[in-house]
Write a protein that holds these residues in place. Sequence first.
Motif, PDB file in Angstrom:
ATOM      1  N   SER A 230       0.341   3.609  -3.142  1.00  0.00           N
ATOM      2  CA  SER A 230      -0.561   4.694  -3.111  1.00  0.00           C
ATOM      3  C   SER A 230       0.380   5.813  -3.454  1.00  0.00           C
ATOM      4  O   SER A 230      -0.195   7.263  -3.504  1.00  0.00           O
ATOM      5  CB  SER A 230      -1.075   4.880  -1.619  1.00  0.00           C
ATOM      6  OG  SER A 230       0.260   4.796  -0.677  1.00  0.00           O
TER       7      SER A 230
ATOM      8  N   LYS B  82      -6.910   2.772  -3.802  1.00  0.00           N
ATOM      9  CA  LYS B  82      -6.648   3.500  -5.006  1.00  0.00           C
ATOM     10  C   LYS B  82      -8.014   3.357  -6.013  1.00  0.00           C
ATOM     11  O   LYS B  82      -8.435   2.163  -6.083  1.00  0.00           O
ATOM     12  CB  LYS B  82      -5.562   2.922  -5.921  1.00  0.00           C
ATOM     13  CG  LYS B  82      -4.765   3.609  -6.784  1.00  0.00           C
ATOM     14  CD  LYS B  82      -3.349   3.047  -7.240  1.00  0.00           C
ATOM     15  CE  LYS B  82      -3.031   3.581  -8.449  1.00  0.00           C
ATOM     16  NZ  LYS B  82      -2.916   4.944  -8.804  1.00  0.00           N
ATOM     17  N   ASP B  83      -8.222   4.251  -6.752  1.00  0.00           N
ATOM     18  CA  ASP B  83      -9.610   4.493  -7.491  1.00  0.00           C
ATOM     19  C   ASP B  83      -9.310   3.947  -8.928  1.00  0.00           C
ATOM     20  O   ASP B  83     -10.377   3.216  -9.266  1.00  0.00           O
ATOM     21  CB  ASP B  83     -10.290   5.945  -7.539  1.00  0.00           C
ATOM     22  CG  ASP B  83     -10.889   5.955  -6.092  1.00  0.00           C
ATOM     23  OD1 ASP B  83     -11.258   5.141  -5.411  1.00  0.00           O
ATOM     24  OD2 ASP B  83     -10.966   7.520  -5.828  1.00  0.00           O
ATOM     25  N   ASN B  84      -8.142   4.616  -9.570  1.00  0.00           N
ATOM     26  CA  ASN B  84      -7.999   4.256 -10.915  1.00  0.00           C
ATOM     27  C   ASN B  84      -7.431   2.934 -11.201  1.00  0.00           C
ATOM     28  O   ASN B  84      -6.211   2.797 -11.805  1.00  0.00           O
ATOM     29  CB  ASN B  84      -7.490   5.342 -11.544  1.00  0.00           C
ATOM     30  CG  ASN B  84      -6.264   5.848 -10.937  1.00  0.00           C
ATOM     31  OD1 ASN B  84      -5.895   5.337  -9.735  1.00  0.00           O
ATOM     32  ND2 ASN B  84      -5.287   6.484 -11.780  1.00  0.00           N
TER      33      ASN B  84
ATOM     34  N   GLU C   8       0.799  -1.183   0.121  1.00  0.00           N
ATOM     35  CA  GLU C   8      -0.002   0.007   0.008  1.00  0.00           C
ATOM     36  C   GLU C   8       0.928   1.334  -0.007  1.00  0.00           C
ATOM     37  O   GLU C   8       0.353   2.091  -0.798  1.00  0.00           O
ATOM     38  CB  GLU C   8      -0.962  -0.073   1.346  1.00  0.00           C
ATOM     39  CG  GLU C   8      -2.050   1.322   0.984  1.00  0.00           C
ATOM     40  CD  GLU C   8      -2.837   1.313   2.323  1.00  0.00           C
ATOM     41  OE1 GLU C   8      -3.543   2.348   2.518  1.00  0.00           O
ATOM     42  OE2 GLU C   8      -3.271   0.108   2.939  1.00  0.00           O
TER      43      GLU C   8
ATOM     44  N   SER D   9      -2.959   4.985 -13.651  1.00  0.00           N
ATOM     45  CA  SER D   9      -4.066   4.051 -13.881  1.00  0.00           C
ATOM     46  C   SER D   9      -3.402   2.687 -13.879  1.00  0.00           C
ATOM     47  O   SER D   9      -2.359   2.495 -14.907  1.00  0.00           O
ATOM     48  CB  SER D   9      -5.005   4.290 -15.224  1.00  0.00           C
ATOM     49  OG  SER D   9      -5.518   5.799 -14.987  1.00  0.00           O
TER      50      SER D   9
ATOM     51  N   LYS E 173       0.087   8.091  -9.264  1.00  0.00           N
ATOM     52  CA  LYS E 173      -1.215   8.569  -9.743  1.00  0.00           C
ATOM     53  C   LYS E 173      -1.647   7.700 -10.987  1.00  0.00           C
ATOM     54  O   LYS E 173      -2.635   7.851 -11.559  1.00  0.00           O
ATOM     55  CB  LYS E 173      -1.180   9.888 -10.242  1.00  0.00           C
ATOM     56  CG  LYS E 173      -0.770  10.996  -8.917  1.00  0.00           C
ATOM     57  CD  LYS E 173      -1.180  12.400  -9.276  1.00  0.00           C
ATOM     58  CE  LYS E 173      -0.560  13.284  -8.395  1.00  0.00           C
ATOM     59  NZ  LYS E 173       0.982  13.464  -7.848  1.00  0.00           N
TER      60      LYS E 173
ATOM     61  N   LYS F 168      -7.879  -1.688  -4.896  1.00  0.00           N
ATOM     62  CA  LYS F 168      -8.848  -1.001  -4.834  1.00  0.00           C
ATOM     63  C   LYS F 168      -9.158  -0.321  -3.455  1.00  0.00           C
ATOM     64  O   LYS F 168      -9.991   0.467  -3.234  1.00  0.00           O
ATOM     65  CB  LYS F 168     -10.054  -1.835  -5.339  1.00  0.00           C
ATOM     66  CG  LYS F 168     -10.356  -2.050  -6.731  1.00  0.00           C
ATOM     67  CD  LYS F 168     -10.603  -0.687  -7.358  1.00  0.00           C
ATOM     68  CE  LYS F 168     -11.848  -0.338  -7.603  1.00  0.00           C
ATOM     69  NZ  LYS F 168     -11.990   0.930  -8.420  1.00  0.00           N
ATOM     70  N   LYS F 169      -8.649  -0.949  -2.359  1.00  0.00           N
ATOM     71  CA  LYS F 169      -8.912  -0.347  -0.918  1.00  0.00           C
ATOM     72  C   LYS F 169      -8.349   0.903  -0.914  1.00  0.00           C
ATOM     73  O   LYS F 169      -8.935   1.495   0.152  1.00  0.00           O
ATOM     74  CB  LYS F 169      -8.262  -1.256   0.020  1.00  0.00           C
ATOM     75  CG  LYS F 169      -8.588  -2.990   0.140  1.00  0.00           C
ATOM     76  CD  LYS F 169      -7.837  -3.582   0.893  1.00  0.00           C
ATOM     77  CE  LYS F 169      -8.562  -5.078   1.225  1.00  0.00           C
ATOM     78  NZ  LYS F 169      -7.856  -5.955   2.142  1.00  0.00           N
TER      79      LYS F 169
END
Length: 327
Positions: free
Chosen positions: A255, A288-290, A251, A260, A258, A285-286
């Motif tokens: 994290s 990071k969105d992209n 993580e 994708s 940036k 996914k816990k």
Amino acid sequence: MENRPNPIIIQDFITESGASYHSIPLSFTLSGQPLFSAPVILVNHALTGNAVVTGENGWWNDLIGEGKTIDTGVYTILAFDIPGNGSNDYIVENPHDFTARDIARIFIEGLNVLKIQQLFAIIGGSVGGGIAWEILALEPNITEHLIPIASDWKSTDWLIANCFLQEQILNNSSRPIEDARIHAMLCYRSPESFKEKFKRTINQDLLIFNIESWLAHHGKKLQQRYQLSSYKLMNQLLKTIDITRNSENFENLLSKSKASIHIIGINSDLFFTAKENKETFVELKKFKDNVFYSEIDSIHGHDAFLIEYKQLDYLLADIFKAETIKK
């Protein structure tokens, strides 16, 4: 058209294990648009591959080329040869000096020499995808997109076990490349793939099973074009993928980025399993969105990333703004 400039010379390189290399030649190819005139895509090759990714002899020319998914009319395509992969006279005598992360560091140095500060995408299959993960962990914002295919951020126990057996064969067999390749083909394909292709048929000329003559053919073919030192090195790199080794946790490392991340698994992959890929996706996914996961549906196992180019085209088209091939 593939353009192969003179190799970059990496000076005074010290590997993670502390081995010192005075100079390492880093060969590469450039194709598509001239450097600095278009977004740059770095393509990492797999175990027996090289930097020739497009054009007549390109190992990924179904995917990369004029009007293809990764369009050489739109992008600059850069590919490095892993030093010691047999593309030139450079031989790595002691493969245990190197890890996948060392190769990532060498590639990053190559980018620095070429004055490339930002990539549009890093894409790679198998060990090439593992090196792509290692690059992102070292340089979190070097690329907009990371696309590891049939790969993962770490070598699992299962993968390490297979690499260990490969190493035993490479060190102890009287026909090391042939025999190691025969074993490797069992990992690169799947039971269903063999069943569909061979159906327990007999080669009437040789009076052996067709699966046996096919495996023997693949062993001989690789022996004719590949060096033992290269095979030992690439097997060592496959075994040592792990972005968290002697580093921060998963993580913390990712994290920072940036980029994708587009993970592409293969539902029948026995090497980098889809289950493992999905677990990586869930972990990402816990925090990071992209992050995206997609899957090639194939009976052909790990090698499907080289076989199912229409599916791969469909899965990559959005990233590269390409028209998909008519199915």
